[in-house]
Design an enzyme around this catalytic site. Sequence first.
Site, PDB file in Angstrom:
ATOM      1  N   ASN A  13     105.349  21.205 -74.176  1.00  0.00           N
ATOM      2  CA  ASN A  13     104.078  21.901 -74.367  1.00  0.00           C
ATOM      3  C   ASN A  13     103.546  22.242 -72.975  1.00  0.00           C
ATOM      4  O   ASN A  13     103.028  21.375 -72.273  1.00  0.00           O
ATOM      5  CB  ASN A  13     103.125  20.969 -75.128  1.00  0.00           C
ATOM      6  CG  ASN A  13     101.783  21.616 -75.413  1.00  0.00           C
ATOM      7  OD1 ASN A  13     101.480  22.693 -74.888  1.00  0.00           O
ATOM      8  ND2 ASN A  13     100.988  20.958 -76.229  1.00  0.00           N
ATOM      9  N   ARG A  95     105.961  24.532 -77.835  1.00  0.00           N
ATOM     10  CA  ARG A  95     104.702  24.986 -78.414  1.00  0.00           C
ATOM     11  C   ARG A  95     104.367  26.317 -77.733  1.00  0.00           C
ATOM     12  O   ARG A  95     104.247  26.387 -76.508  1.00  0.00           O
ATOM     13  CB  ARG A  95     103.595  23.983 -78.135  1.00  0.00           C
ATOM     14  CG  ARG A  95     102.280  24.504 -78.643  1.00  0.00           C
ATOM     15  CD  ARG A  95     101.134  23.631 -78.256  1.00  0.00           C
ATOM     16  NE  ARG A  95      99.923  24.204 -78.814  1.00  0.00           N
ATOM     17  CZ  ARG A  95      98.753  24.210 -78.191  1.00  0.00           C
ATOM     18  NH1 ARG A  95      98.644  23.657 -77.003  1.00  0.00           N
ATOM     19  NH2 ARG A  95      97.700  24.726 -78.763  1.00  0.00           N
ATOM     20  N   HIS A 184      95.807  26.468 -83.710  1.00  0.00           N
ATOM     21  CA  HIS A 184      96.027  25.073 -84.147  1.00  0.00           C
ATOM     22  C   HIS A 184      96.881  25.014 -85.411  1.00  0.00           C
ATOM     23  O   HIS A 184      96.822  24.037 -86.163  1.00  0.00           O
ATOM     24  CB  HIS A 184      94.697  24.340 -84.474  1.00  0.00           C
ATOM     25  CG  HIS A 184      93.751  24.215 -83.340  1.00  0.00           C
ATOM     26  ND1 HIS A 184      92.402  24.428 -83.493  1.00  0.00           N
ATOM     27  CD2 HIS A 184      93.933  23.859 -82.059  1.00  0.00           C
ATOM     28  CE1 HIS A 184      91.786  24.229 -82.340  1.00  0.00           C
ATOM     29  NE2 HIS A 184      92.698  23.885 -81.442  1.00  0.00           N
ATOM     30  N   LEU A 213      89.278  18.988 -85.129  1.00  0.00           N
ATOM     31  CA  LEU A 213      88.084  18.958 -84.281  1.00  0.00           C
ATOM     32  C   LEU A 213      88.401  18.237 -82.978  1.00  0.00           C
ATOM     33  O   LEU A 213      88.282  17.018 -82.868  1.00  0.00           O
ATOM     34  CB  LEU A 213      86.937  18.264 -85.032  1.00  0.00           C
ATOM     35  CG  LEU A 213      86.649  18.826 -86.433  1.00  0.00           C
ATOM     36  CD1 LEU A 213      85.616  17.980 -87.169  1.00  0.00           C
ATOM     37  CD2 LEU A 213      86.196  20.277 -86.370  1.00  0.00           C
ATOM     38  N   GLY A 214      88.859  18.993 -82.004  1.00  0.00           N
ATOM     39  CA  GLY A 214      89.161  18.433 -80.687  1.00  0.00           C
ATOM     40  C   GLY A 214      88.333  19.168 -79.659  1.00  0.00           C
ATOM     41  O   GLY A 214      87.200  19.563 -79.945  1.00  0.00           O
ATOM     42  N   ARG A 245      82.752  26.352 -76.241  1.00  0.00           N
ATOM     43  CA  ARG A 245      82.821  27.697 -76.848  1.00  0.00           C
ATOM     44  C   ARG A 245      81.739  27.865 -77.911  1.00  0.00           C
ATOM     45  O   ARG A 245      81.451  26.928 -78.652  1.00  0.00           O
ATOM     46  CB  ARG A 245      84.189  27.916 -77.502  1.00  0.00           C
ATOM     47  CG  ARG A 245      85.301  28.061 -76.492  1.00  0.00           C
ATOM     48  CD  ARG A 245      86.657  28.165 -77.168  1.00  0.00           C
ATOM     49  NE  ARG A 245      87.568  27.206 -76.579  1.00  0.00           N
ATOM     50  CZ  ARG A 245      88.728  26.851 -77.110  1.00  0.00           C
ATOM     51  NH1 ARG A 245      89.128  27.388 -78.248  1.00  0.00           N
ATOM     52  NH2 ARG A 245      89.497  25.962 -76.515  1.00  0.00           N
ATOM     53  N   ASP A 287      81.579  16.912 -74.212  1.00  0.00           N
ATOM     54  CA  ASP A 287      82.251  15.823 -74.923  1.00  0.00           C
ATOM     55  C   ASP A 287      81.290  15.221 -75.945  1.00  0.00           C
ATOM     56  O   ASP A 287      80.200  14.753 -75.589  1.00  0.00           O
ATOM     57  CB  ASP A 287      82.704  14.757 -73.904  1.00  0.00           C
ATOM     58  CG  ASP A 287      83.652  13.751 -74.530  1.00  0.00           C
ATOM     59  OD1 ASP A 287      83.342  13.245 -75.627  1.00  0.00           O
ATOM     60  OD2 ASP A 287      84.690  13.464 -73.906  1.00  0.00           O
ATOM     61  N   ARG A 289      81.211  12.488 -77.383  1.00  0.00           N
ATOM     62  CA  ARG A 289      80.801  11.098 -77.107  1.00  0.00           C
ATOM     63  C   ARG A 289      79.541  11.063 -76.247  1.00  0.00           C
ATOM     64  O   ARG A 289      78.609  10.303 -76.509  1.00  0.00           O
ATOM     65  CB  ARG A 289      81.922  10.336 -76.382  1.00  0.00           C
ATOM     66  CG  ARG A 289      83.061   9.974 -77.280  1.00  0.00           C
ATOM     67  CD  ARG A 289      84.245   9.546 -76.498  1.00  0.00           C
ATOM     68  NE  ARG A 289      84.893  10.696 -75.849  1.00  0.00           N
ATOM     69  CZ  ARG A 289      86.149  10.726 -75.469  1.00  0.00           C
ATOM     70  NH1 ARG A 289      86.908   9.680 -75.604  1.00  0.00           N
ATOM     71  NH2 ARG A 289      86.659  11.800 -74.912  1.00  0.00           N
ATOM     72  N   GLU A 338      89.276  12.479 -85.491  1.00  0.00           N
ATOM     73  CA  GLU A 338      89.897  11.172 -85.725  1.00  0.00           C
ATOM     74  C   GLU A 338      88.994  10.013 -85.312  1.00  0.00           C
ATOM     75  O   GLU A 338      89.137   8.906 -85.818  1.00  0.00           O
ATOM     76  CB  GLU A 338      91.220  11.076 -84.937  1.00  0.00           C
ATOM     77  CG  GLU A 338      92.320  11.959 -85.507  1.00  0.00           C
ATOM     78  CD  GLU A 338      93.502  12.125 -84.565  1.00  0.00           C
ATOM     79  OE1 GLU A 338      93.838  11.173 -83.835  1.00  0.00           O
ATOM     80  OE2 GLU A 338      94.092  13.221 -84.555  1.00  0.00           O
ATOM     81  N   GLU A 390     101.365  17.320 -83.286  1.00  0.00           N
ATOM     82  CA  GLU A 390     101.953  18.661 -83.222  1.00  0.00           C
ATOM     83  C   GLU A 390     103.405  18.598 -82.746  1.00  0.00           C
ATOM     84  O   GLU A 390     104.255  19.345 -83.220  1.00  0.00           O
ATOM     85  CB  GLU A 390     101.105  19.548 -82.293  1.00  0.00           C
ATOM     86  CG  GLU A 390      99.808  19.967 -82.961  1.00  0.00           C
ATOM     87  CD  GLU A 390      98.704  20.322 -81.995  1.00  0.00           C
ATOM     88  OE1 GLU A 390      98.260  19.430 -81.248  1.00  0.00           O
ATOM     89  OE2 GLU A 390      98.281  21.487 -81.987  1.00  0.00           O
TER      90      GLU A 390
HETATM   91  P1  AMP Z   1      91.587  16.689 -78.306  1.00  0.00           P
HETATM   92  O1  AMP Z   1      91.427  18.114 -77.870  1.00  0.00           O
HETATM   93  O2  AMP Z   1      92.133  16.556 -79.686  1.00  0.00           O
HETATM   94  O3  AMP Z   1      92.293  15.836 -77.304  1.00  0.00           O
HETATM   95  O4  AMP Z   1      90.097  16.103 -78.396  1.00  0.00           O
HETATM   96  C1  AMP Z   1      89.335  15.842 -77.254  1.00  0.00           C
HETATM   97  C2  AMP Z   1      87.868  15.785 -77.638  1.00  0.00           C
HETATM   98  O5  AMP Z   1      87.681  14.852 -78.705  1.00  0.00           O
HETATM   99  C3  AMP Z   1      86.956  15.281 -76.520  1.00  0.00           C
HETATM  100  O6  AMP Z   1      86.522  16.334 -75.707  1.00  0.00           O
HETATM  101  C4  AMP Z   1      85.799  14.647 -77.273  1.00  0.00           C
HETATM  102  O7  AMP Z   1      84.780  15.601 -77.467  1.00  0.00           O
HETATM  103  C5  AMP Z   1      86.370  14.294 -78.627  1.00  0.00           C
HETATM  104  N1  AMP Z   1      86.449  12.835 -78.824  1.00  0.00           N
HETATM  105  C6  AMP Z   1      87.461  12.007 -78.522  1.00  0.00           C
HETATM  106  N2  AMP Z   1      87.136  10.733 -78.866  1.00  0.00           N
HETATM  107  C7  AMP Z   1      85.894  10.765 -79.404  1.00  0.00           C
HETATM  108  C8  AMP Z   1      84.990   9.804 -79.945  1.00  0.00           C
HETATM  109  N3  AMP Z   1      85.297   8.516 -80.013  1.00  0.00           N
HETATM  110  N4  AMP Z   1      83.807  10.237 -80.388  1.00  0.00           N
HETATM  111  C9  AMP Z   1      83.478  11.538 -80.338  1.00  0.00           C
HETATM  112  N5  AMP Z   1      84.276  12.488 -79.839  1.00  0.00           N
HETATM  113  C10 AMP Z   1      85.469  12.114 -79.379  1.00  0.00           C
END
Ligand code: AMP
Length: 402
Positions: A13, A95, A184, A213-214, A245, A287, A289, A338, A390
């Site tokens: 990737n 990918r 995705h 949702l990432g 975004r 983020d 969090r 997740e 993925e």
């Molecule tokens: P990914 O693109 O799938 O790696 O997701 C990354 C994003 O997931 C980060 O920018 C966070 O906004 C979110 N994320 C990861 N862990 C948590 C968590 N424990 N609580 C809330 N958001 C999270």
Amino acid sequence: MKTSGEAINLILNCGSSSLKYKVFKSGTELCLTGGLVERIGAPDAVITHNACNGKALKKITGEVSNHSAAISMVLERLLGEGGFGKKQLKAVGHRVVHGGKYSAPVIVDNEVKKYLKEVTFELAPLHNPFNYEGVTAAENNLPGVPNVAVFDTAFHQTIPDFAYMYALPYRYYIKYLVRKYGFHGTSHQYVSIQAAKMLKKPLSKTKIVTCHLGNGASLSAVKFGKCVDTSMGYTPLEGVMMGTRSGDIDPAAVLHIMMEEELSMHEMDTILNRQSGLMGVSGISNDLRDIIKAEASGNKRAALAFKMYCYKIKKYIGAYMTLLNGADAVVFTAGAGENSHPMRAEVLKNMENIGIITDPVLNRAMVSGRVGEISASASPVKVFVIATDEELMISALADKMT
Ligand code: AMP
């Protein structure tokens, strides 16, 4: 992990300055090793070889001039310390973000390369040139091993025309291929297959809403294993609110801001893609969090950003359940999907009348790699948290092609 001569698939990737890799025993779901090369092109690139659970095994810092060099270094390790033999390599799976017309993975040949360069570089200038570099680097390093390109857009090619067309003059579809593509796709496909297993139903009999949702975020409506709509569009900017975004917005608002602030197209593009979303509204972070933490300490804009983020996901779930005439399951996946139980709770609250009843205890428990059902046993629509993979999906698709 050493294998005694069994066939393996190497999954690559390639991002603009990074390379993620994983090795699977082909024909199985068994991940043998993986890793990440970051800061490709810089004198202080970092190469981390990982176990499949993401635990770092070895970290090296040094110059990695380009993707070809990065792949050579990964292969050196796999074929050296890794204990793999070159002859074990059955396929290299890549990918590739944008597949244009392709509705399924393809074995890369000269014709595919020509199409990728001539058509998809324009459709995804920030991603596809790097994905392509990975393909040519693999060709150079591993002559004779088939390269399989798996496209993020391919799973969405089953979306019907009335759903993928924009209500613009038709000529722009003909001239510039302006339509919804969706992204995705490999993740949406993987989690819908897993959800069918959890429902104990054949995939061809399921109706599922998948929420990836990432950092980027998109939802899909998946009917009988095929995607019928997805929230991202011509680019990954459309749809729900994301880290940086905007997601859906009235284009007239964009034109107004550009005019008032005398912004160039490039400046406005940066605002929409990099300065909006959670970051733009909260002014704190992209983020989730950080947003939840700031909200807990009383920050009003963080609270607003959190509400908006959840509200937009809820709207798409409702819309997709309508399209599907009811769903068997809603799936949450990727970083926030997740891990963030407060976000899931907010999205899913007050949905009993459309068949979604969440179990708050199960929801709170599903964090830090724990996956499973979070709906109450009486819930007509099941809600699952599923870890996306993925690379595993790419390996399975590469197996089918080779
Ligand atoms: P990914 O693109 O799938 O790696 O997701 C990354 C994003 O997931 C980060 O920018 C966070 O906004 C979110 N994320 C990861 N862990 C948590 C968590 N424990 N609580 C809330 N958001 C999270």
